[in-house]
Design a protein around this motif. Sequence first.
Motif, PDB file in Angstrom:
ATOM      1  N   ARG A   1       0.811  -1.220   0.000  1.00 37.16           N
ATOM      2  CA  ARG A   1       0.000   0.000   0.000  1.00 37.16           C
ATOM      3  C   ARG A   1       0.844   1.269   0.000  1.00 37.16           C
ATOM      4  O   ARG A   1       0.304   2.367   0.143  1.00 37.16           O
ATOM      5  CB  ARG A   1      -0.971   0.052   1.199  1.00 37.16           C
ATOM      6  CG  ARG A   1      -1.806  -1.193   1.402  1.00 37.16           C
ATOM      7  CD  ARG A   1      -2.768  -1.421   0.266  1.00 37.16           C
ATOM      8  NE  ARG A   1      -3.675  -2.499   0.559  1.00 37.16           N
ATOM      9  CZ  ARG A   1      -4.007  -3.449  -0.303  1.00 37.16           C
ATOM     10  NH1 ARG A   1      -3.506  -3.434  -1.523  1.00 37.16           N
ATOM     11  NH2 ARG A   1      -4.855  -4.393   0.039  1.00 37.16           N
ATOM     12  N   MET A   2       2.171   1.137  -0.094  1.00 40.75           N
ATOM     13  CA  MET A   2       3.023   2.321  -0.191  1.00 40.75           C
ATOM     14  C   MET A   2       4.241   1.980  -1.052  1.00 40.75           C
ATOM     15  O   MET A   2       5.375   2.334  -0.750  1.00 40.75           O
ATOM     16  CB  MET A   2       3.438   2.815   1.201  1.00 40.75           C
ATOM     17  CG  MET A   2       3.998   1.753   2.108  1.00 40.75           C
ATOM     18  SD  MET A   2       4.121   2.253   3.847  1.00 40.75           S
ATOM     19  CE  MET A   2       5.227   3.647   3.746  1.00 40.75           C
ATOM     20  N   ILE A   3       3.966   1.313  -2.175  1.00 36.79           N
ATOM     21  CA  ILE A   3       5.037   0.726  -2.974  1.00 36.79           C
ATOM     22  C   ILE A   3       5.943   1.775  -3.614  1.00 36.79           C
ATOM     23  O   ILE A   3       7.168   1.645  -3.599  1.00 36.79           O
ATOM     24  CB  ILE A   3       4.443  -0.211  -4.039  1.00 36.79           C
ATOM     25  CG1 ILE A   3       3.859  -1.457  -3.350  1.00 36.79           C
ATOM     26  CG2 ILE A   3       5.498  -0.627  -5.055  1.00 36.79           C
ATOM     27  CD1 ILE A   3       3.211  -2.447  -4.288  1.00 36.79           C
ATOM     28  N   SER A   4       5.378   2.812  -4.184  1.00 42.01           N
ATOM     29  CA  SER A   4       6.226   3.822  -4.830  1.00 42.01           C
ATOM     30  C   SER A   4       7.115   4.519  -3.810  1.00 42.01           C
ATOM     31  O   SER A   4       8.282   4.820  -4.085  1.00 42.01           O
ATOM     32  CB  SER A   4       5.364   4.842  -5.582  1.00 42.01           C
ATOM     33  OG  SER A   4       4.450   5.477  -4.702  1.00 42.01           O
ATOM     34  N   TYR A   5       6.576   4.763  -2.616  1.00 44.08           N
ATOM     35  CA  TYR A   5       7.352   5.398  -1.550  1.00 44.08           C
ATOM     36  C   TYR A   5       8.492   4.490  -1.108  1.00 44.08           C
ATOM     37  O   TYR A   5       9.653   4.918  -1.000  1.00 44.08           O
ATOM     38  CB  TYR A   5       6.430   5.718  -0.366  1.00 44.08           C
ATOM     39  CG  TYR A   5       7.138   6.371   0.797  1.00 44.08           C
ATOM     40  CD1 TYR A   5       7.467   7.722   0.759  1.00 44.08           C
ATOM     41  CD2 TYR A   5       7.470   5.645   1.935  1.00 44.08           C
ATOM     42  CE1 TYR A   5       8.113   8.331   1.824  1.00 44.08           C
ATOM     43  CE2 TYR A   5       8.119   6.246   3.007  1.00 44.08           C
ATOM     44  CZ  TYR A   5       8.430   7.583   2.946  1.00 44.08           C
ATOM     45  OH  TYR A   5       9.070   8.182   4.000  1.00 44.08           O
ATOM     46  N   VAL A   6       8.176   3.216  -0.869  1.00 44.44           N
ATOM     47  CA  VAL A   6       9.203   2.254  -0.442  1.00 44.44           C
ATOM     48  C   VAL A   6      10.288   2.130  -1.501  1.00 44.44           C
ATOM     49  O   VAL A   6      11.485   2.121  -1.194  1.00 44.44           O
ATOM     50  CB  VAL A   6       8.559   0.887  -0.151  1.00 44.44           C
ATOM     51  CG1 VAL A   6       9.632  -0.192   0.006  1.00 44.44           C
ATOM     52  CG2 VAL A   6       7.702   0.949   1.106  1.00 44.44           C
ATOM     53  N   ALA A   7       9.882   2.032  -2.768  1.00 45.31           N
ATOM     54  CA  ALA A   7      10.865   1.904  -3.849  1.00 45.31           C
ATOM     55  C   ALA A   7      11.804   3.104  -3.882  1.00 45.31           C
ATOM     56  O   ALA A   7      13.022   2.953  -4.071  1.00 45.31           O
ATOM     57  CB  ALA A   7      10.147   1.761  -5.191  1.00 45.31           C
ATOM     58  N   SER A   8      11.262   4.300  -3.685  1.00 43.86           N
ATOM     59  CA  SER A   8      12.094   5.501  -3.720  1.00 43.86           C
ATOM     60  C   SER A   8      13.072   5.532  -2.552  1.00 43.86           C
ATOM     61  O   SER A   8      14.231   5.941  -2.707  1.00 43.86           O
ATOM     62  CB  SER A   8      11.216   6.758  -3.712  1.00 43.86           C
ATOM     63  OG  SER A   8      10.525   6.906  -2.483  1.00 43.86           O
ATOM     64  N   LYS A   9      12.637   5.079  -1.373  1.00 46.27           N
ATOM     65  CA  LYS A   9      13.510   5.126  -0.197  1.00 46.27           C
ATOM     66  C   LYS A   9      14.556   4.012  -0.222  1.00 46.27           C
ATOM     67  O   LYS A   9      15.686   4.214   0.237  1.00 46.27           O
ATOM     68  CB  LYS A   9      12.663   5.052   1.081  1.00 46.27           C
ATOM     69  CG  LYS A   9      11.747   6.256   1.284  1.00 46.27           C
ATOM     70  CD  LYS A   9      12.531   7.572   1.290  1.00 46.27           C
ATOM     71  CE  LYS A   9      11.639   8.782   1.524  1.00 46.27           C
ATOM     72  NZ  LYS A   9      12.396  10.053   1.551  1.00 46.27           N
ATOM     73  N   TYR A  10      14.193   2.841  -0.743  1.00 43.76           N
ATOM     74  CA  TYR A  10      15.195   1.795  -0.956  1.00 43.76           C
ATOM     75  C   TYR A  10      16.249   2.290  -1.941  1.00 43.76           C
ATOM     76  O   TYR A  10      17.449   2.085  -1.759  1.00 43.76           O
ATOM     77  CB  TYR A  10      14.541   0.523  -1.496  1.00 43.76           C
ATOM     78  CG  TYR A  10      14.318  -0.563  -0.472  1.00 43.76           C
ATOM     79  CD1 TYR A  10      15.189  -1.636  -0.359  1.00 43.76           C
ATOM     80  CD2 TYR A  10      13.217  -0.523   0.376  1.00 43.76           C
ATOM     81  CE1 TYR A  10      14.977  -2.642   0.571  1.00 43.76           C
ATOM     82  CE2 TYR A  10      12.994  -1.513   1.311  1.00 43.76           C
ATOM     83  CZ  TYR A  10      13.879  -2.580   1.408  1.00 43.76           C
ATOM     84  OH  TYR A  10      13.664  -3.570   2.338  1.00 43.76           O
ATOM     85  N   GLY A  11      15.789   2.923  -3.014  1.00 48.29           N
ATOM     86  CA  GLY A  11      16.714   3.449  -4.011  1.00 48.29           C
ATOM     87  C   GLY A  11      17.624   4.515  -3.420  1.00 48.29           C
ATOM     88  O   GLY A  11      18.826   4.563  -3.723  1.00 48.29           O
ATOM     89  N   LEU A  12      17.073   5.369  -2.564  1.00 47.15           N
ATOM     90  CA  LEU A  12      17.861   6.426  -1.934  1.00 47.15           C
ATOM     91  C   LEU A  12      18.937   5.831  -1.029  1.00 47.15           C
ATOM     92  O   LEU A  12      20.083   6.295  -1.014  1.00 47.15           O
ATOM     93  CB  LEU A  12      16.938   7.346  -1.133  1.00 47.15           C
ATOM     94  CG  LEU A  12      17.600   8.494  -0.391  1.00 47.15           C
ATOM     95  CD1 LEU A  12      18.415   9.358  -1.333  1.00 47.15           C
ATOM     96  CD2 LEU A  12      16.541   9.331   0.333  1.00 47.15           C
TER      97      LEU A  12
END
Length: 349
Positions: free
Chosen positions: A220-231
């Motif tokens: 339910r927060m996939i785009s956010y998680v992806a961005s923070k993993y990437g960061l």
Amino acid sequence: MERISDIGATPYEPAPRGESLRKLRNGGRSSGLESLKFALSIVLDCLTFVVLVIPILVRYAVGLFVSPQKKKIAGQLALVTGGANGLGREICLQLAKEGCHIAVNDLDATNGAKTVDDLKKMGVKAKFFKADISNYDAVQGLRKEIESSLGPVDILVNNAGVLPLMSLREGKPEDIQKVLEINLLSHFWTIRTFIDGMIERRMGHIVAVASVASYLPQGRMISYVASKYGLRGMMEAFSDELYYEGLSDQIKTTITFPFFMPTRKELIDMLCKLKIIARVPIFAPEKMARRTVNGILCNSRQVFLPKIFGFGLKEYEFIPNDVKRLGRKLVFQSDIPRLMPLPSQFNMG
């Protein structure tokens, strides 16, 4: 390597395999002799590692009991993105307490002006700059504005971000793209823009505000998680790059991993809707800001709040998924439901 601009335009050329690869590796010499030389080189590398790692381990052991000497940042200029509200504003105030001059960047000009007024009352120079840091050209313009009015940036705090609770199948394509542009790509643009000046002056500090979501993936927060993993991966690799270029002693990096903070009403409303507001830790942004600035002063590579989370989160990645999901279910007392729609306007603070 294939140039990015040539992807798909040039025919695929397979790499050599089998005997051809062995010949390349051995340089045409006896494979038996090369195997022996390789084994001896491994033994030598292991012995060298043991000798060189001892002083490193001693230094880290001493660091467990002796606090590092804090550096002085008074008089330096810090740029804080998303600095008008929430954690960004608190970081501005904490930096000002250390004597830093502050360039406040945000899209919220009203609260940005209020933050600047509060900073000036603390006896430092401060100015608000409205710019969309998810746009590379806008960041280039931001640098010119800051340097013409306040001077070169010594400390870059990449704090701006958005937290949309959005499933993989929810939101428009442009919504997902915007989340990644603000939360991840903006770090590329700001670092690329300000790093050259830091290298030229042989000094600087770059801070990235990530999230515990960098370690705790959640539906339910996939785009956010992806961005923070990437960061998280980006900052680890960038720190390595500075080391290999001989710049790690002059330019420092810090990445922070805050937990829930009462910075936006939407977040607290979400926790209430999930009925878990009393079951998760919520930390004041002032405390996280103090920890962040202390991380700058001590040249800490990572900052967690609370500190003990740093040990638990790193081990969490090795726990089987079924065990993780059971733990989350017990904490949340339910599965996380759909909570959309996406906010009508992105808040970059």
